[in-house]
Design a protein around this motif. Structure first.
Motif, PDB file in Angstrom:
ATOM      1  N   LEU A 309       0.670  -1.063  -0.064  1.00 19.03           N
ATOM      2  CA  LEU A 309      -0.016   0.141   0.123  1.00 19.03           C
ATOM      3  C   LEU A 309       0.780   1.331  -0.056  1.00 19.03           C
ATOM      4  O   LEU A 309       0.472   2.192  -0.684  1.00 19.03           O
ATOM      5  CB  LEU A 309      -0.974  -0.103   1.309  1.00 19.03           C
ATOM      6  CG  LEU A 309      -1.921   0.896   1.287  1.00 19.03           C
ATOM      7  CD1 LEU A 309      -2.863   1.274   0.031  1.00 19.03           C
ATOM      8  CD2 LEU A 309      -2.710   0.975   2.694  1.00 19.03           C
ATOM      9  N   ILE A 310       2.012   1.141   0.816  1.00 21.31           N
ATOM     10  CA  ILE A 310       2.850   2.517   0.936  1.00 21.31           C
ATOM     11  C   ILE A 310       3.556   2.441  -0.405  1.00 21.31           C
ATOM     12  O   ILE A 310       3.576   3.638  -1.092  1.00 21.31           O
ATOM     13  CB  ILE A 310       3.911   2.363   1.939  1.00 21.31           C
ATOM     14  CG1 ILE A 310       3.095   2.167   3.319  1.00 21.31           C
ATOM     15  CG2 ILE A 310       4.999   3.393   1.994  1.00 21.31           C
ATOM     16  CD1 ILE A 310       4.114   1.973   4.486  1.00 21.31           C
ATOM     17  N   ALA A 360      -3.176   5.680 -17.523  1.00 25.07           N
ATOM     18  CA  ALA A 360      -2.473   6.930 -17.324  1.00 25.07           C
ATOM     19  C   ALA A 360      -2.406   7.594 -15.942  1.00 25.07           C
ATOM     20  O   ALA A 360      -1.601   8.213 -15.649  1.00 25.07           O
ATOM     21  CB  ALA A 360      -3.146   7.871 -18.424  1.00 25.07           C
ATOM     22  N   ALA A 361      -3.474   7.545 -15.260  1.00 20.46           N
ATOM     23  CA  ALA A 361      -3.582   8.081 -13.722  1.00 20.46           C
ATOM     24  C   ALA A 361      -2.417   7.475 -12.940  1.00 20.46           C
ATOM     25  O   ALA A 361      -1.918   8.031 -12.205  1.00 20.46           O
ATOM     26  CB  ALA A 361      -4.936   7.969 -13.397  1.00 20.46           C
ATOM     27  N   VAL A 362      -2.218   6.140 -13.167  1.00 24.09           N
ATOM     28  CA  VAL A 362      -1.431   5.442 -12.152  1.00 24.09           C
ATOM     29  C   VAL A 362       0.115   5.780 -12.803  1.00 24.09           C
ATOM     30  O   VAL A 362       0.994   6.201 -11.859  1.00 24.09           O
ATOM     31  CB  VAL A 362      -1.468   3.905 -12.304  1.00 24.09           C
ATOM     32  CG1 VAL A 362      -0.215   3.389 -11.662  1.00 24.09           C
ATOM     33  CG2 VAL A 362      -2.636   3.519 -11.933  1.00 24.09           C
ATOM     34  N   ASN A 369      -2.615   1.974  -7.558  1.00 23.68           N
ATOM     35  CA  ASN A 369      -2.865   0.811  -8.244  1.00 23.68           C
ATOM     36  C   ASN A 369      -4.180   0.254  -7.325  1.00 23.68           C
ATOM     37  O   ASN A 369      -5.194  -0.357  -7.817  1.00 23.68           O
ATOM     38  CB  ASN A 369      -1.761  -0.061  -8.422  1.00 23.68           C
ATOM     39  CG  ASN A 369      -0.838   0.116  -9.495  1.00 23.68           C
ATOM     40  OD1 ASN A 369      -1.440   0.667 -10.535  1.00 23.68           O
ATOM     41  ND2 ASN A 369       0.363  -0.025  -9.476  1.00 23.68           N
ATOM     42  N   ILE A 370      -4.107   0.133  -6.200  1.00 21.40           N
ATOM     43  CA  ILE A 370      -4.859  -0.381  -5.247  1.00 21.40           C
ATOM     44  C   ILE A 370      -6.380   0.109  -5.325  1.00 21.40           C
ATOM     45  O   ILE A 370      -7.453  -0.426  -5.376  1.00 21.40           O
ATOM     46  CB  ILE A 370      -4.306  -0.535  -3.758  1.00 21.40           C
ATOM     47  CG1 ILE A 370      -3.207  -1.509  -3.600  1.00 21.40           C
ATOM     48  CG2 ILE A 370      -5.634  -1.091  -2.737  1.00 21.40           C
ATOM     49  CD1 ILE A 370      -2.520  -1.515  -2.422  1.00 21.40           C
ATOM     50  N   LEU A 371      -6.269   1.620  -5.406  1.00 19.05           N
ATOM     51  CA  LEU A 371      -7.730   2.294  -5.090  1.00 19.05           C
ATOM     52  C   LEU A 371      -8.151   2.033  -6.618  1.00 19.05           C
ATOM     53  O   LEU A 371      -9.660   1.968  -6.604  1.00 19.05           O
ATOM     54  CB  LEU A 371      -7.374   4.024  -5.087  1.00 19.05           C
ATOM     55  CG  LEU A 371      -8.568   4.585  -5.024  1.00 19.05           C
ATOM     56  CD1 LEU A 371      -9.546   4.066  -3.845  1.00 19.05           C
ATOM     57  CD2 LEU A 371      -8.256   6.032  -4.655  1.00 19.05           C
ATOM     58  N   ILE A 372      -7.506   1.976  -7.702  1.00 16.88           N
ATOM     59  CA  ILE A 372      -8.183   1.803  -8.868  1.00 16.88           C
ATOM     60  C   ILE A 372      -8.898   0.302  -8.917  1.00 16.88           C
ATOM     61  O   ILE A 372      -9.951   0.133  -9.394  1.00 16.88           O
ATOM     62  CB  ILE A 372      -6.965   1.833  -9.994  1.00 16.88           C
ATOM     63  CG1 ILE A 372      -6.546   3.274 -10.390  1.00 16.88           C
ATOM     64  CG2 ILE A 372      -7.625   0.956 -11.358  1.00 16.88           C
ATOM     65  CD1 ILE A 372      -5.697   3.300 -11.632  1.00 16.88           C
ATOM     66  N   LEU A 377     -14.084  -2.419  -8.736  1.00 17.48           N
ATOM     67  CA  LEU A 377     -14.895  -3.417  -8.128  1.00 17.48           C
ATOM     68  C   LEU A 377     -16.273  -2.720  -7.682  1.00 17.48           C
ATOM     69  O   LEU A 377     -17.147  -3.397  -7.710  1.00 17.48           O
ATOM     70  CB  LEU A 377     -14.263  -4.087  -7.117  1.00 17.48           C
ATOM     71  CG  LEU A 377     -13.067  -5.226  -7.846  1.00 17.48           C
ATOM     72  CD1 LEU A 377     -12.217  -5.800  -6.404  1.00 17.48           C
ATOM     73  CD2 LEU A 377     -13.698  -6.180  -8.424  1.00 17.48           C
ATOM     74  N   SER A 378     -16.154  -1.456  -7.037  1.00 17.54           N
ATOM     75  CA  SER A 378     -17.124  -1.030  -6.517  1.00 17.54           C
ATOM     76  C   SER A 378     -18.124  -0.548  -7.683  1.00 17.54           C
ATOM     77  O   SER A 378     -19.397  -0.714  -7.382  1.00 17.54           O
ATOM     78  CB  SER A 378     -16.405   0.209  -5.703  1.00 17.54           C
ATOM     79  OG  SER A 378     -17.672   1.087  -5.287  1.00 17.54           O
TER      80      SER A 378
END
Length: 487
Positions: A309-310, A360-362, A369-372, A377-378
């Motif tokens: 995550l970090i 592109a955002a990453v 990556n984790i939030l994407i 999924l949400s």
């Protein structure tokens, strides 16, 4: 037969036409939503009038040769007469004759049965795919073809000072609670509106709480869903020019029920229903949970997950709340653009746009990556509910919960949950509690809420609807005989 005519006469689509001949008066009774009126005029009424100019009608049997329709018969059995009239036949009778014989002429129409009325927004793999259209007579014909009893009452109203739109209230006499019928009639009659475009407007105007984001009534384009609501004891409302029916009183669990649940074995139907409920809960709280953990309560993150995550967030210059809102708004942009564009272009936009923008955002360091993964999924989980309006509600509620979580962390998230629960428990649909059978607790109605029980346990209508008739069907308790016996 007089009782049948009196009961059917409560529906606006039941008509009785009288033909006056020189020596006899003939009455023709029929449902104009079930028949082809061109056949009635040309091959029945005109044929009788033209033939009466040359010869005298002495007995009812003469009509068998006067009317040039293949499917025609004469009977004095009431059950046959009632069944045939409800199937699209016209019943012809002598007015001044005490003989209870009727000539039955088949004038049924198949209009609206499959060619142009597929369901578009409520698709199912298993079961019928018959949906409604913008013609109210066709829609009522579709309902009468499935609910083949004279107790199906259709009352019409004219609403709209400018549009003069025909609105129909549909219910089953002897099943639906009269209080719900009177409530709907009163609210429709009290309406003062100029133009009624769609039944969704009626849903908002007659709603118990029009300020709530939750769908108080069930809005559907599927015939089988409306039929199930009617036989359960609910009231259906529709209007001219709308392919959607509004049924009520409904509960929040109706938004998670799919018609497929009843076409699959009850174990599979229950499993998929639980998946939908869990999917909606995940979609509602996943992004805010990520925000709470990464901003306020990172000490509860396992050490094995804390490192990745970090690493995924070390190049992101924004706080988690900006990161979450950026991705959520981007998803909403893609959804709205895909909904407004033609089908082929929208599919390409959804796939290519999501992949390109996410990558592109990453790479630009705008998000992790984790939030994407969580946001994607949400977004998928929000579509697990069969009803589009509940999906919109979930999409909306995510944003205030995210904002509350960014302000006060876990406490803010639970404040948002509390507000939602309190609001839900206060909602009513035509006076019935919206969260039943969970609150007020009705254990007898749990068999068709979180899960779908077997048909042996679904023979009773929901208790919260207070139906005039509780039993839907009688269960045969006789044990099956074994094919092989030991002798």
């Amino acid at each position: 037969m007089d009782h049948f005519k009196e009961l059917s006469g409560r529906s606006y689509d039941f008509k009785t036409t009288t033909i006056s001949l020189s020596n006899q008066d003939i009455s023709i009774s029929y449902f104009n939503t079930l028949i082809d009126e061109k056949i009635l005029q040309q091959q029945v009424i005109h044929a009788i009038q033209n033939r009466a100019l040359d010869s005298e009608l002495k007995k009812l049997e003469d009509l068998l040769t006067w009317i040039s329709v293949d499917d025609i018969e004469i009977t004095d059995k009431f059950q046959d007469i009632q069944s045939k009239v409800l199937k699209g036949y016209a019943a012809i009778h002598f007015n001044n004759n005490h003989i209870d014989k009727y000539v039955l002429v088949n004038m049924s129409t198949k209009k609206g049965m499959r060619e142009t009325n597929d369901t578009e927004n409520e698709f199912s793999v298993v079961g019928p795919k018959v949906g409604f259209v913008e013609d109210i007579s066709t829609n009522i014909r579709l309902l009468r073809a499935q609910i083949n009893i004279p107790n199906l009452i259709v009352k019409d109203f004219t609403i709209g000072t400018v549009s003069k739109t025909k609105v129909a209230i549909i219910y089953i006499e002897g099943v639906t609670n009269k209080q719900y019928i009177e409530t709907v009639e009163q609210r429709l009659c009290d309406m003062d509106f100029d133009v009624v475009f769609d039944s969704s407007q009626l849903e908002q105007i007659i709603s118990d709480n029009s300020k709530s984001p939750f769908p108080i009534f069930l809005s559907t384009e599927r015939r089988d869903r409306v039929v199930y609501s009617l036989i359960s004891g609910q009231v259906a409302i529709t209007c001219e020019g709308s392919p959607y029916f509004v049924t009520g009183p409904s509960s929040i669990f109706d938004s998670f029920i799919s018609p497929e649940d009843y076409y699959l074995p009850w174990v599979l139907g229950s499993f998929f229903r639980i998946i939908r409920i869990l999917g909606v809960l995940f979609s509602l709280f996943a992004s805010s949970m990520y925000l709470v953990l990464t901003t306020y309560h990172y000490e509860v993150i396992p050490m094995d997950l804390l490192g990745p995550l970090i690493f995924s967030r070390q190049d992101v210059p924004f706080p988690p709340v900006i990161e979450v809102l950026f991705l959520e708004v981007t998803i909403e942009f893609l959804r709205e653009a895909g909904a407004r564009l033609p089908t082929k272009i929208s599919q390409t936009l959804g796939i290519v746009g999501g992949v390109i923008l996410g990558q592109a955002a990453v790479e630009a360091g705008l998000t992790s990556n984790i939030l994407i993964i969580i946001t994607a999924l949400s977004a998928l989980a929000s579509f697990t509910t069969p009803l589009f309006k509940m999906s919109n509600t979930i999409r909306f509620l995510r944003f205030p919960i995210i904002i509350l979580s960014s302000l006060w962390g876990g406490i803010g998230m639970f404040i948002g949950i509390t507000f939602i629960l309190v609001h839900l428990t206060q909602l009513k649909s035509l006076g019935a509690p919206y969260t039943v059978p969970l609150f007020p607790l009705r254990m007898n109605d749990w068999g068709d809420s979180f899960i779908r029980s077997s048909y042996k346990n679904l023979n009773k209508r929901p208790g919260y609807l207070r139906s005039s008739s509780i039993l839907r069907y009688v269960i045969n308790t006789d044990k099956l005989k074994k094919d092989f016996t030991n002798e």
